[in-house]
Design an enzyme around this catalytic site. Structure first.
Site, PDB file in Angstrom:
ATOM      1  N   HIS A 139       0.821  -1.220   0.000  1.00  0.00           N
ATOM      2  CA  HIS A 139       0.000   0.000   0.000  1.00  0.00           C
ATOM      3  C   HIS A 139       0.853   1.267   0.000  1.00  0.00           C
ATOM      4  O   HIS A 139       0.339   2.351  -0.276  1.00  0.00           O
ATOM      5  CB  HIS A 139      -0.986  -0.010   1.164  1.00  0.00           C
ATOM      6  CG  HIS A 139      -0.386   0.216   2.513  1.00  0.00           C
ATOM      7  ND1 HIS A 139      -0.095  -0.807   3.387  1.00  0.00           N
ATOM      8  CD2 HIS A 139      -0.031   1.354   3.155  1.00  0.00           C
ATOM      9  CE1 HIS A 139       0.408  -0.312   4.500  1.00  0.00           C
ATOM     10  NE2 HIS A 139       0.460   1.006   4.388  1.00  0.00           N
ATOM     11  N   ASP A 169       0.194  -7.573   1.206  1.00  0.00           N
ATOM     12  CA  ASP A 169       0.613  -6.200   1.482  1.00  0.00           C
ATOM     13  C   ASP A 169       2.135  -6.082   1.553  1.00  0.00           C
ATOM     14  O   ASP A 169       2.692  -5.451   2.453  1.00  0.00           O
ATOM     15  CB  ASP A 169      -0.012  -5.671   2.768  1.00  0.00           C
ATOM     16  CG  ASP A 169       0.070  -4.142   2.862  1.00  0.00           C
ATOM     17  OD1 ASP A 169       0.318  -3.508   1.824  1.00  0.00           O
ATOM     18  OD2 ASP A 169      -0.088  -3.595   3.963  1.00  0.00           O
ATOM     19  N   GLY A 242       3.389   6.331   8.590  1.00  0.00           N
ATOM     20  CA  GLY A 242       4.768   6.494   8.132  1.00  0.00           C
ATOM     21  C   GLY A 242       5.650   5.329   8.531  1.00  0.00           C
ATOM     22  O   GLY A 242       6.713   5.115   7.959  1.00  0.00           O
ATOM     23  N   ASN A 243       5.200   4.540   9.528  1.00  0.00           N
ATOM     24  CA  ASN A 243       5.920   3.324   9.908  1.00  0.00           C
ATOM     25  C   ASN A 243       5.651   2.166   8.948  1.00  0.00           C
ATOM     26  O   ASN A 243       6.362   1.159   8.969  1.00  0.00           O
ATOM     27  CB  ASN A 243       5.523   2.872  11.321  1.00  0.00           C
ATOM     28  CG  ASN A 243       6.308   3.578  12.402  1.00  0.00           C
ATOM     29  OD1 ASN A 243       5.755   4.337  13.190  1.00  0.00           O
ATOM     30  ND2 ASN A 243       7.614   3.339  12.465  1.00  0.00           N
ATOM     31  N   SER A 244       4.620   2.298   8.127  1.00  0.00           N
ATOM     32  CA  SER A 244       4.241   1.210   7.222  1.00  0.00           C
ATOM     33  C   SER A 244       5.416   0.789   6.352  1.00  0.00           C
ATOM     34  O   SER A 244       6.069   1.616   5.725  1.00  0.00           O
ATOM     35  CB  SER A 244       3.083   1.646   6.324  1.00  0.00           C
ATOM     36  OG  SER A 244       1.912   1.819   7.063  1.00  0.00           O
ATOM     37  N   GLY A 302      -6.120 -28.946  -4.413  1.00  0.00           N
ATOM     38  CA  GLY A 302      -7.096 -29.368  -5.418  1.00  0.00           C
ATOM     39  C   GLY A 302      -8.274 -30.096  -4.821  1.00  0.00           C
ATOM     40  O   GLY A 302      -8.782 -31.070  -5.408  1.00  0.00           O
TER      41      GLY A 302
END
Length: 503
Positions: A139, A169, A242-244, A302
């Site tokens: 993101h 992510d 901002g830590n992402s 499957g």
């Protein structure tokens, strides 16, 4: 004599008490010194560790553009050309004809075409110094037209995307023309325990090189119960905007997770003691898949299964202590069929972990890629069997078109299969119009107010070319669409007629 004996006893007691006091003081002093030494133990001084690993933590700045017409529409005026449900919205510049129609009813107040420049800030970590690889969140870099990575020493490098996955992510970047970069050691997240001390480094609110300390609050945390990708490390180390994409370290300075989200009372609020990180083992699997396959290549059993509850087990008088899953269907030529799994088999464990419902089985499978070996324990005919099987890759018959390109949102498409469709059609006239003998990707269904519908595409359209490249299947369509971020040129077949669409 009695006085002498009493005096000797008194001296003996005094001696014993004195010796006791002496040794008790010695022990006390020894314990005191030991506590003092422990309080100064090097493991609790994070300064040397942080100083060593700080250069490997980076800031990730992404630029992206939004082109749109800005206008407001009076929704009280009803007209057959009214396609808007809200009173004020934005529309793509590639739909000028619709805007002109709206303007013709004189209820629209258009503004100039705007190129809105926006930017996002996140964090990242260098994981390979030789190849200049950086891990961050998906993101953070989604829809980016430009990605710049800033190092601790102030140097900046433009970065390109090697691979990304929205559900995990995660994104793998490579810095262009970067040399002699620092990197860190990655530790297995299987070795973590609740209560372990951890610390995060990142750029919350653009305050670079911020360090926050805490503990692991919970492991394998599920935030969204509908997502099988939730497997977070929960920590009370402060994680803010901002830590992402930034790292979570253990006390030794080894990477154990990538910070991805926080929970707060509102979008504007900061951390309230609930932060979440993607475990390092998931990060390692992501990187290996991207470098080997160019994508996340999930391993597939499957089969389809359903949960067998404990009450059902008791009712059927099965010798099982917990709930499990029962196999409802086995796909042909699947990993399950090849290994001998049959309908009616009860899967008790996978990867030596109890399987209590279908959800827990899917959560284990997302950790496996194609060609990986998975250990299963099944119950069949009053006996337990251990099965080891090699998982296969997944080639979907249909996909959501928005996953191929953001401008194709709102439809489900599949590789065009003329022979398969012929079986469902008896009218030869319909066959003439709908089933040309070509290769391509067919639009199976689409939402009425979707972007792809507004762009002029219809159900049963067959995409045979994208951005001047031939399309044979979903894979080739995705490759062709990736050559251009902002515009798509499609060649489609509709009612046996060849059409061009520019989106």
């Amino acid at each position: 004599m009695k006085k002498i004996a009493s005096f000797i006893k008194f001296l003996f007691l005094i001696s014993v008490v004195s010796i006791g006091i002496f040794f008790s003081k010695s022990v006390f002093c020894s314990d005191k010194n030991e506590v003092k030494n422990n309080s100064q133990h090097k493991d609790y001084n994070l300064s040397p560790v942080i100083k060593k690993i700080l250069p490997s933590v980076v800031r990730v700045i992404t630029d992206f553009s939004n082109f749109y017409h800005g206008y407001c529409y009076d929704s009280s005026y009803q007209h057959k050309t009214d396609i808007l449900s809200s009173s004020c919205t934005r529309f793509s510049k590639y739909n000028d004809h619709i805007l002109k129609n709206l303007m013709s009813i004189k209820k629209v107040n258009p503004t100039i075409i705007t190129n809105a420049q926006s930017s996002k800030l996140g964090s990242g970590i260098i994981i390979d110094s030789e190849k200049s690889y950086v891990i961050t969140n998906y993101h953070v870099i989604s829809h980016a037209s430009k990605i710049v990575v800033s190092l601790t020493d102030g140097k900046e490098y433009e970065a390109k995307i090697i691979g990304k996955n929205r559900k995990f992510d995660l994104a793998l970047l490579q810095l262009i023309n970067a040399k002699d970069l620092p990197s860190i050691k990655i530790s297995s997240s299987d070795n973590l325990n609740v209560g372990d001390p951890v610390f995060a480094i990142g750029s919350p609110y653009n305050l670079k090189n911020s360090v926050t300390l805490g503990i692991i609050s919970y492991l394998e945390r599920i935030v969204n119960s509908r997502s099988i990708f939730d497997n977070f490390i929960q920590t009370d180390a402060a994680i803010n905007h901002g830590n992402s994409g930034g790292p979570l370290f253990n006390i030794k300075g080894e990477l154990i997770g990538i910070n991805t989200s926080m929970i707060s009372s509102s979008v504007e609020s900061g951390n309230i003691g609930l932060g979440f990180s993607i475990p390092s083992n998931s990060v390692i699997r992501f990187v290996k898949n991207i470098l080997k396959y160019g994508k996340i290549n999930f391993g597939r059993l499957g089969i389809s299964v359903s949960t067998l509850s404990k009450s059902s087990i008791d009712e059927l008088k099965l010798p099982l202590k917990k709930s499990a899953v029962v196999v409802n269907f086995v796909n042909k030529n699947s990993a399950a069929e090849i290994s001998g799994i049959k309908v009616g088999d009860i899967i008790v464990s996978a990867d030596n972990k109890d399987i209590e419902d279908s959800y827990s089985l899917r959560r284990i499978l997302i950790n496996y890629s194609a060609d990986d070996t998975l250990a299963l324990k099944i119950f069949r005919d009053d006996s337990y069997y251990d099965i080891s099987l090699e998982l296969k890759s997944y080639n979907p018959d249909s996909v959501y078109s928005g996953s191929l390109h953001y401008k194709l949102q709102g439809a489900v498409v599949s590789t065009y299969n003329r022979e398969k469709l012929l079986k469902d059609i008896e009218n030869k006239k319909i066959e003439k119009f709908y089933l040309p003998d070509v290769e391509g990707v067919r639009i199976n269904r689409l939402l009425e107010k979707s972007f792809i519908k507004r762009a002029g595409l219809l159900k049963n359209d067959i995409i045979v070319e994208a951005n001047m490249k031939p399309v044979k299947d979903i894979k080739t369509l995705k490759e062709a669409l990736s050559t251009n971020e902002n515009i798509i040129v499609l060649k489609i077949i509709r009612y046996n007629k060849l059409l061009f669409k520019i989106i």
